[in-house]
Scaffold this active site. Structure first.
Site, PDB file in Angstrom:
ATOM      1  N   SER A  16       0.844  -1.196   0.000  1.00 42.34           N
ATOM      2  CA  SER A  16       0.000   0.000   0.000  1.00 42.34           C
ATOM      3  C   SER A  16       0.878   1.243   0.000  1.00 42.34           C
ATOM      4  O   SER A  16       1.670   1.458   0.926  1.00 42.34           O
ATOM      5  CB  SER A  16      -0.898   0.007   1.240  1.00 42.34           C
ATOM      6  OG  SER A  16      -1.405   1.316   1.433  1.00 42.34           O
ATOM      7  N   HIS A  41      -1.443  -1.290  -4.182  1.00 41.45           N
ATOM      8  CA  HIS A  41      -2.709  -0.952  -3.519  1.00 41.45           C
ATOM      9  C   HIS A  41      -2.747   0.565  -3.289  1.00 41.45           C
ATOM     10  O   HIS A  41      -1.883   1.126  -2.617  1.00 41.45           O
ATOM     11  CB  HIS A  41      -2.772  -1.717  -2.201  1.00 41.45           C
ATOM     12  CG  HIS A  41      -4.047  -1.587  -1.443  1.00 41.45           C
ATOM     13  ND1 HIS A  41      -5.157  -2.381  -1.675  1.00 41.45           N
ATOM     14  CD2 HIS A  41      -4.401  -0.759  -0.429  1.00 41.45           C
ATOM     15  CE1 HIS A  41      -6.119  -2.059  -0.830  1.00 41.45           C
ATOM     16  NE2 HIS A  41      -5.701  -1.062  -0.074  1.00 41.45           N
ATOM     17  N   ASP A  43      -4.852   3.637  -1.769  1.00 50.51           N
ATOM     18  CA  ASP A  43      -5.897   3.943  -0.788  1.00 50.51           C
ATOM     19  C   ASP A  43      -6.466   5.335  -1.029  1.00 50.51           C
ATOM     20  O   ASP A  43      -5.798   6.338  -0.799  1.00 50.51           O
ATOM     21  CB  ASP A  43      -5.318   3.868   0.625  1.00 50.51           C
ATOM     22  CG  ASP A  43      -5.106   2.435   1.073  1.00 50.51           C
ATOM     23  OD1 ASP A  43      -6.089   1.657   1.007  1.00 50.51           O
ATOM     24  OD2 ASP A  43      -3.980   2.099   1.471  1.00 50.51           O
ATOM     25  N   MET A  45      -9.139   8.148   0.011  1.00 57.95           N
ATOM     26  CA  MET A  45      -9.946   8.552   1.173  1.00 57.95           C
ATOM     27  C   MET A  45     -10.515   9.954   0.953  1.00 57.95           C
ATOM     28  O   MET A  45      -9.825  10.823   0.425  1.00 57.95           O
ATOM     29  CB  MET A  45      -9.080   8.558   2.432  1.00 57.95           C
ATOM     30  CG  MET A  45      -8.367   7.236   2.693  1.00 57.95           C
ATOM     31  SD  MET A  45      -7.497   7.260   4.258  1.00 57.95           S
ATOM     32  CE  MET A  45      -6.598   5.694   4.164  1.00 57.95           C
ATOM     33  N   HIS A  74      -8.540   1.146  -3.726  1.00 55.87           N
ATOM     34  CA  HIS A  74      -9.428   0.914  -2.582  1.00 55.87           C
ATOM     35  C   HIS A  74     -10.130   2.224  -2.261  1.00 55.87           C
ATOM     36  O   HIS A  74      -9.520   3.151  -1.733  1.00 55.87           O
ATOM     37  CB  HIS A  74      -8.557   0.414  -1.407  1.00 55.87           C
ATOM     38  CG  HIS A  74      -9.300   0.165  -0.135  1.00 55.87           C
ATOM     39  ND1 HIS A  74      -8.655  -0.088   1.065  1.00 55.87           N
ATOM     40  CD2 HIS A  74     -10.631   0.111   0.142  1.00 55.87           C
ATOM     41  CE1 HIS A  74      -9.551  -0.271   2.016  1.00 55.87           C
ATOM     42  NE2 HIS A  74     -10.759  -0.145   1.491  1.00 55.87           N
ATOM     43  N   MET A  76     -12.222   4.366  -0.179  1.00 57.80           N
ATOM     44  CA  MET A  76     -12.829   4.610   1.134  1.00 57.80           C
ATOM     45  C   MET A  76     -13.550   5.953   1.049  1.00 57.80           C
ATOM     46  O   MET A  76     -13.139   6.961   1.646  1.00 57.80           O
ATOM     47  CB  MET A  76     -11.734   4.607   2.207  1.00 57.80           C
ATOM     48  CG  MET A  76     -11.223   3.195   2.496  1.00 57.80           C
ATOM     49  SD  MET A  76      -9.643   3.193   3.340  1.00 57.80           S
ATOM     50  CE  MET A  76      -8.553   3.299   1.925  1.00 57.80           C
ATOM     51  N   MET A 145     -11.488  -5.967   5.964  1.00 58.28           N
ATOM     52  CA  MET A 145     -10.633  -5.004   6.671  1.00 58.28           C
ATOM     53  C   MET A 145     -10.244  -5.584   8.032  1.00 58.28           C
ATOM     54  O   MET A 145     -11.111  -5.999   8.810  1.00 58.28           O
ATOM     55  CB  MET A 145     -11.354  -3.673   6.876  1.00 58.28           C
ATOM     56  CG  MET A 145     -11.587  -2.847   5.610  1.00 58.28           C
ATOM     57  SD  MET A 145     -10.096  -2.455   4.677  1.00 58.28           S
ATOM     58  CE  MET A 145      -9.144  -1.514   5.883  1.00 58.28           C
ATOM     59  N   GLY A 150      -8.733   4.140   7.334  1.00 56.91           N
ATOM     60  CA  GLY A 150      -8.440   5.565   7.503  1.00 56.91           C
ATOM     61  C   GLY A 150      -6.968   5.878   7.686  1.00 56.91           C
ATOM     62  O   GLY A 150      -6.517   6.943   7.286  1.00 56.91           O
ATOM     63  N   ASP A 183      -6.577  -6.391   4.774  1.00 55.42           N
ATOM     64  CA  ASP A 183      -5.931  -5.071   4.726  1.00 55.42           C
ATOM     65  C   ASP A 183      -5.907  -4.467   6.128  1.00 55.42           C
ATOM     66  O   ASP A 183      -6.958  -4.203   6.710  1.00 55.42           O
ATOM     67  CB  ASP A 183      -6.742  -4.179   3.767  1.00 55.42           C
ATOM     68  CG  ASP A 183      -6.136  -2.812   3.549  1.00 55.42           C
ATOM     69  OD1 ASP A 183      -5.041  -2.532   4.073  1.00 55.42           O
ATOM     70  OD2 ASP A 183      -6.778  -2.012   2.828  1.00 55.42           O
TER      71      ASP A 183
HETATM   72  C1  DX5 Z   1      -6.164   1.589   5.846  1.00 52.53           C
HETATM   73  C2  DX5 Z   1      -5.791   1.275   4.425  1.00 52.53           C
HETATM   74  C3  DX5 Z   1      -4.672   0.319   4.315  1.00 52.53           C
HETATM   75  C4  DX5 Z   1      -3.378   0.796   4.917  1.00 52.53           C
HETATM   76  C5  DX5 Z   1      -2.784  -0.400   5.609  1.00 52.53           C
HETATM   77  O1  DX5 Z   1      -7.282   2.390   5.861  1.00 52.53           O
HETATM   78  O2  DX5 Z   1      -6.894   0.735   3.728  1.00 52.53           O
HETATM   79  O3  DX5 Z   1      -4.474  -0.118   2.973  1.00 52.53           O
HETATM   80  O4  DX5 Z   1      -2.448   1.270   3.996  1.00 52.53           O
HETATM   81  O5  DX5 Z   1      -1.672   0.019   6.312  1.00 52.53           O
HETATM   82  P1  DX5 Z   1      -0.895  -0.936   7.300  1.00 52.53           P
HETATM   83  O6  DX5 Z   1      -0.391  -2.108   6.511  1.00 52.53           O
HETATM   84  O7  DX5 Z   1       0.186  -0.068   7.797  1.00 52.53           O
HETATM   85  O8  DX5 Z   1      -1.857  -1.363   8.378  1.00 52.53           O
HETATM   86 ZN    ZN Z   2      -6.475  -0.214   1.729  1.00 52.06          ZN
END
Ligand code: DX5
Ligand code: ZN
Length: 228
Positions: A16, A41, A43, A45, A74, A76, A145, A150, A183
């Site tokens: 990620s 990946h 993310d 947000m 992804h 969010m 998840m 977040g 994740d």
């Molecule tokens: C969290 C994200 C993840 C995040 C995971 O909201 O969806 O993809 O990057 O990070 P780690 O691996 O550090 O928990």
């Molecule tokens: Zn993610």
């Protein structure tokens, strides 16, 4: 991640970029690609669905030419329908939307597929597996998840292991081609546990990009914990 052609059941690793050094993003992505990552990946947000803001389609557009890996996006965000076409045009390979953030989930999944992308649904730690029942036959991927979405760097929520097992059973019964991804909080300690529970795609941010000895070493440690 180790070259084993035709073995679709092998474990895949998805670094990620949330935890990457964004001032050197191309280099950071190319490093994990060379180290054997299977997909990137991304993310996204919106500051509403989750209490943080990150990237939009423009980042995917700039990333697309710098790596040959799939760009798994992804979302969010609330109302993901409004962004399906923009991410498709930018070059996303797959879109993962949250069951909790898409009011008309079936329509959203059909739109993603019509745009030519793979479609996934994510469920938060407090969302039961039963929420997937109606949509599962249509999915390419389910994302369980293992932290509340977040932020990177949170601790793995152990209570999700039982749900991973439950989702594995549903997938095997209804749509065996569907991938099961996890994740949040995935590192060399938790990776073997989620794989034993049935996960086959592991997202990892801080255990790769936050590794003190660098992303290549972080990725190799993760793979090594799985005997890859
Ligand atoms: C969290 C994200 C993840 C995040 C995971 O909201 O969806 O993809 O990057 O990070 P780690 O691996 O550090 O928990
Ligand atoms: Zn993610």
């Amino acid at each position: 991640m180790i070259p084993r052609p035709n073995d679709d059941n092998r474990i895949k690793i998805a670094p990620s970029i949330l935890s990457a050094n964004l001032a050197r993003l191309a280099e950071q992505v190319q490093e994990v690609e060379a180290a054997g990552a299977d997909r990137i990946h991304v993310d996204v947000m919106d500051g509403r669905f989750v209490p943080n803001i990150t990237f939009g389609p423009v980042l995917v557009k700039w990333l697309r030419p710098v790596t040959g890996l799939p760009l798994e996006t992804h979302l969010m965000i609330h109302d993901p329908d409004a962004f399906v076409d923009a991410f498709a045009e930018a070059g996303s390979t797959s879109l993962i939307v949250h069951a909790e953030g898409a009011l008309h989930l079936n329509r959203t999944i059909q739109r993603i597929k019509e745009a030519g992308l793979k479609a996934g649904v994510a469920i938060n730690p407090a969302t039961p597996a039963v929420m997937l029942d109606e949509i599962l036959p249509d999915l390419d991927l389910v994302l369980v998840m293992t932290v509340n979405p977040g932020f990177g760097g949170q601790s793995f929520i152990r209570g999700t292991l039982k749900k991973i097992q439950e989702v594995r059973r549903k997938i095997d019964a209804v749509n065996p081609a569907c991938e099961l991804e996890v994740d949040g909080g995935i590192d060399a300690t938790t990776a073997p546990e989620v794989v034993a529970a049935g996960a086959r795609v592991l997202v990892a941010g801080s255990s790769i990009y936050g590794a003190p000895d660098g992303p290549t070493a972080g990725l190799r440690r993760l793979a090594g914990s799985l005997g890859l």
